[in-house]
Design a protein around this motif. Structure first.
Motif, PDB file in Angstrom:
ATOM      1  N   ASN A   1      -0.044  -5.593  -4.208  1.00  0.00           N
ATOM      2  CA  ASN A   1      -1.134  -5.730  -3.249  1.00  0.00           C
ATOM      3  C   ASN A   1      -0.982  -7.030  -2.472  1.00  0.00           C
ATOM      4  OD1 ASN A   1      -2.492  -3.331  -3.837  1.00  0.00           O
ATOM      5  ND2 ASN A   1      -3.478  -4.252  -5.617  1.00  0.00           N
TER       6      ASN A   1
ATOM      7  N   LYS B   1      -9.334   3.084   7.632  1.00  0.00           N
ATOM      8  CA  LYS B   1      -9.504   1.780   6.999  1.00  0.00           C
ATOM      9  C   LYS B   1      -8.961   0.641   7.849  1.00  0.00           C
ATOM     10  CE  LYS B   1      -8.483   1.405   2.683  1.00  0.00           C
ATOM     11  NZ  LYS B   1      -7.704   1.429   1.434  1.00  0.00           N
ATOM     12  N   THR B   2      -8.472   0.950   9.027  1.00  0.00           N
ATOM     13  CA  THR B   2      -7.788  -0.044   9.855  1.00  0.00           C
ATOM     14  C   THR B   2      -8.543  -0.297  11.155  1.00  0.00           C
ATOM     15  OG1 THR B   2      -5.664   0.637   8.960  1.00  0.00           O
ATOM     16  CG2 THR B   2      -5.617  -0.613  10.988  1.00  0.00           C
TER      17      THR B   2
ATOM     18  N   ARG C   1      -5.516   6.535  -1.349  1.00  0.00           N
ATOM     19  CA  ARG C   1      -4.734   6.091  -2.507  1.00  0.00           C
ATOM     20  C   ARG C   1      -4.213   7.260  -3.337  1.00  0.00           C
ATOM     21  NH1 ARG C   1      -8.451   3.547  -4.410  1.00  0.00           N
ATOM     22  NH2 ARG C   1      -9.131   4.966  -6.036  1.00  0.00           N
TER      23      ARG C   1
ATOM     24  N   GLU D   1     -11.395   5.671   0.529  1.00  0.00           N
ATOM     25  CA  GLU D   1     -10.545   4.831  -0.330  1.00  0.00           C
ATOM     26  C   GLU D   1      -9.749   5.700  -1.304  1.00  0.00           C
ATOM     27  OE1 GLU D   1     -10.078   1.578  -0.450  1.00  0.00           O
ATOM     28  OE2 GLU D   1     -11.617   0.755   0.873  1.00  0.00           O
TER      29      GLU D   1
ATOM     30  N   THR E   1       1.695  -1.348   6.582  1.00  0.00           N
ATOM     31  CA  THR E   1       1.996   0.068   6.343  1.00  0.00           C
ATOM     32  C   THR E   1       1.688   0.909   7.568  1.00  0.00           C
ATOM     33  OG1 THR E   1       1.515  -0.190   3.985  1.00  0.00           O
ATOM     34  CG2 THR E   1       1.513   2.049   4.858  1.00  0.00           C
TER      35      THR E   1
ATOM     36  N   LEU F   1      -6.102   6.306   5.782  1.00  0.00           N
ATOM     37  CA  LEU F   1      -5.583   4.957   6.012  1.00  0.00           C
ATOM     38  C   LEU F   1      -5.938   4.470   7.414  1.00  0.00           C
ATOM     39  CD1 LEU F   1      -2.041   5.055   4.360  1.00  0.00           C
ATOM     40  CD2 LEU F   1      -3.878   3.471   3.808  1.00  0.00           C
TER      41      LEU F   1
ATOM     42  N   GLU G   1      -1.854  -3.101   4.076  1.00  0.00           N
ATOM     43  CA  GLU G   1      -2.297  -1.900   4.798  1.00  0.00           C
ATOM     44  C   GLU G   1      -1.968  -1.986   6.276  1.00  0.00           C
ATOM     45  OE1 GLU G   1      -6.345  -1.001   4.045  1.00  0.00           O
ATOM     46  OE2 GLU G   1      -6.000  -0.414   1.965  1.00  0.00           O
TER      47      GLU G   1
ATOM     48  N   SER H   1       4.685   1.718   0.071  1.00  0.00           N
ATOM     49  CA  SER H   1       3.455   0.937   0.127  1.00  0.00           C
ATOM     50  C   SER H   1       2.640   1.117  -1.151  1.00  0.00           C
ATOM     51  CB  SER H   1       2.620   1.348   1.343  1.00  0.00           C
ATOM     52  OG  SER H   1       1.390   0.655   1.364  1.00  0.00           O
TER      53      SER H   1
END
Length: 336
Positions: free
Chosen positions: A149, A300-301, A70, A66, A157, A297, A154, A144
């Motif tokens: 938010n 996280k997908t 970011r 995370e 993006t 990223l 995400e 992004s």
């Protein structure tokens, strides 16, 4: 007091380090594959990251992933300022500057309108339009980070990064053919390639594959587009403030810290005092930060989420690229 603070920092580092290390390893693997198979490193980083998305359910890696997605992303965006100087921008005269400002403003506006027509949130149009008009995957990530938010942000993006990376690779091959077909002069060819190809690396590859003169012009025009990242980020930040959600909480800053860092580094770089080795080192660090962040990223997908995007987003991004070609050729006809 100092001891307690040091302990807190040390504990924080221990929490974040596993996720950051995993992201860095994925980035290194993506770079290796990119160098050996001549494909966009961002695309490899995304795909490899998505293959390790189970790590986001592990408590030891989740926090670091995370943080990397970011904060490391924002640091890499700030370092992009070392790629440009005011002298580079002004050297080609007013026409390329006017062309770049026009194409960025018009492309993003048309993209927002097209997104609304296709039934998407207008912010998705700003995201894809900014990626197409400015600097590909880097612009998508920067925008992004600046936009409000949203549950689908995400996913949008990552789709944008994948799409713009694929289109940029295709453009590197096809656009020089368009240059030859239209019999453009070296100056026109450099302006066309620099104004239409999405990512910096592909602009360099396409330009210098034709001639050093075309490559130099294409690179400078492309860096002008990179410079447009700052005003577009400011616009995105203003939208974030207007759609800030809870009015009782703190409002997001008008100018994010990474945008401030971007303009400060661009000004420092414009002085000519920065040694070439330092400039190259910071540019390399920026690239690494962006690849590491996109790896995070990707983790996280879920692949199944991207598989549900449908044909409309693909048509939007292809349409934006075609529109950009036609717009640049039209503006060049008037001004060159």
């Amino acid at each position: 007091m100092t001891s307690a603070k040091s302990m807190h920092i040390g504990q924080r580092v221990r929490v974040l380090l596993p996720g950051f290390i995993v992201s860095a390893v994925v980035a290194a693997a993506a770079t290796f594959l990119s160098e050996h198979y001549s494909a966009p490193v961002m695309l490899f980083a995304l795909l490899l990251g998505m293959g390790l998305n189970f790590l986001t359910t592990e408590s030891k890696c989740k926090a670091g992933i995370e943080f990397t997605a970011r904060e490391v992303l924002r640091f890499g965006i700030a370092l992009l300022g070392m790629r440009i100087t005011l002298e580079q921008i002004t050297a080609l005269g007013w026409q390329p500057i006017a062309l770049v400002i026009s194409l960025v403003a018009i492309t993003i506006t048309v993209s927002i309108a097209a997104a609304k027509i296709l039934g998407f949130n207008k912010l998705f149009g700003m995201l894809t339009g900014g990626a197409t008009a400015i600097c590909g995957a880097s612009a998508a990530l920067a925008l992004s980070a600046s936009l409000p938010n949203h549950p689908q942000k995400e996913k949008a993006t990552l789709f944008t990064v994948i799409g713009v990376s694929a289109l940029s690779t295709l453009a590197m091959i096809v656009y020089p053919m368009i240059v030859n077909w239209l019999h453009l002069s070296p100056l026109q060819a450099g302006v066309f390639l620099g104004a239409t190809i999405h990512d910096v690396a592909q602009v360099v590859g396409a330009g210098y594959s034709m001639s050093p003169e075309i490559g130099d012009t294409a690179t400078v025009v492309k860096l002008m587009r990179v410079a447009m990242l700052l005003p577009v980020i400011i616009c995105a930040a203003m939208i974030t403030r207007m759609q800030g959600g809870d009015s009782t909480g703190p409002r997001p800053p008008l100018l994010p810290w990474f945008a401030v860092g971007f303009v400060i580094l661009a000004c420092i770089n414009s002085t000519g005092w920065v040694p070439t080795v330092v400039q190259s080192g910071l540019n390399g660090l920026s690239s690494w930060c962006l690849v590491i962040a996109i790896s995070a990223l990707g983790m996280k997908t879920q692949l199944k989420e991207l598989a549900t995007v449908g044909i409309k987003p693909i048509l939007l991004m292809v349409g934006e690229s075609v529109f950009l070609i036609l717009l640049v050729l039209t503006l060049m006809h008037w001004w060159f």
